[in-house]
Design an enzyme around this catalytic site. Sequence first.
Site, PDB file in Angstrom:
ATOM      1  CG  ASP A  43       3.485  -6.720   3.905  1.00 36.95           C
ATOM      2  OD1 ASP A  43       4.438  -6.128   3.381  1.00 36.95           O
ATOM      3  OD2 ASP A  43       2.667  -7.412   3.271  1.00 36.95           O
ATOM      4  CG  HIS A  52       4.067  -9.875   8.233  1.00 32.75           C
ATOM      5  ND1 HIS A  52       4.359 -11.054   7.566  1.00 32.75           N
ATOM      6  CD2 HIS A  52       2.949  -9.384   7.651  1.00 32.75           C
ATOM      7  CE1 HIS A  52       3.448 -11.248   6.633  1.00 32.75           C
ATOM      8  NE2 HIS A  52       2.579 -10.257   6.661  1.00 32.75           N
TER       9      HIS A  52
HETATM   10 ZN    ZN Z   1      -0.710  -7.377   5.916  1.00 44.51          ZN
END
Ligand code: ZN
Length: 478
Positions: A286, A430
């Site tokens: 992400d 991430h």
């Molecule tokens: Zn996010």
Amino acid sequence: MKKKLFCLFLALIILCLAACNTNKTREPEPPPGDPPPVVLVPPEYHATIEYGEPDLITDNKGPLWAYIRFPVAGTAATDEVIAEWARSVYKNASDEIAELRKSDPDAEGEVNVQFDSYLVDGRYAGILENGMFTNSHLAHPIGIVRTFNIDTKSGKMLSNTDILDYSKLESIFGVLRDSIVADYPDITDQFGEMDEKWLEHITVGHDGIIVVLERGMFLPGYLGTLKITLSYDKLNKAFILGEDPEPTQPPAQTPTDPPVNPAIPIVPPQSGDIDPSKPMIALTFDDGPSRYTAQILDILERYGARATFCIVGNLVSARSDTVKRASGLGCEIIGHSWDHRDLSKLTAGEITKQLGDTSAAIESITGIYPKLFRPPYGAVSGTLKSTSAELGYALINWSVDPLDWSSRNADKVYNEIMNNVNNKAIVLSHDLYGSTADAMERVIPELIAQGYQLVTVSELMYYSNITIEAGVVYNSGK
Ligand code: ZN
């Protein structure tokens, strides 16, 4: 510096509380049929990043949901000033929520800040941080604005008086008034006494000096936060920074209308090299694309693995090559909203724009219009589900969360993933952190060694015999 900012932040909060709670009639009513703009970051905003790489302070667990983006350029002194400011924004917002929770244990909040950075004349960097803070006790979000200017040659911060000649204030105010009236002809008589506070937030830009006027501080609140450019030509000798920079145009951004894609069920692309009888996992990343995405792509390519990248729409144009490469490697690119707002707090119209603009931006690079998206913070509301159902989008959350945004430690990320994965898992990470990319150097070969196939989310669903339906939240292939 820190104390001053804190006071400023507190003052803003108090001002807004006063405006919201005690004197709702002070602001002129907006023109009928014209909803008031609240924040400077509309959904169609594309981040311009010409100086520094985006770094992030984030909190994905609440009760303060945070997404504070700021540039890091590798110049320790100036980087630290900006990072310190970003940390103070997070801390002040966090303290505010902690204070509220003393009397209301359910209080929560959101802070969301983005930036644009301009590199003018190859030397002067202008950084405009803007966003908002809101909490469950506020009627309207509070704007957050901060600007920084840097002479990259000397590596020093520039003060506003390095940029504008304050002995020519009257002429600068004249240019500012003319520029505002050019955009808002109705407010010619509402300037009152102008003072230096009007010039608190300025940055160098390509066409001129950008002045940000916070919502309601100088002009009627219904105008929202204003971003006004004072052209270098008009400023003439009042602009005193080096030589007049050559006005160069940043690459044109073409905003796209959100296409409506009501087709259900969602038929995902598949690669055809998967053995459905063997275990599989979908790694998801992400908040990118970022400077670390390429390292993760290198690892995936090395091991013939695929992953799913859940990307923030307004970062796409700044790193379209990375997105294109990921897609070319067979990775899946899906949306993670346009500007990382908590979609569970937005209206159906706002959600429609967030999803549509992001998928369109992805399609313009990959040729594929994604109908899956990952909601920021994993936050889901009834409105988000029903709007997604109407538009034909499905929501993808996760079953394994190594909390990489919190530890920022490659060993911990590796251990968390290896200790918790199982067949058909969707793993959240991430691609915004070097530590996560470093962890993947070991996670990816180790998962493959354990017999897992690393597939995209769509592939995971397809080979798990799950028919993806619009408006439904999926956490794994089970
Ligand atoms: Zn996010």
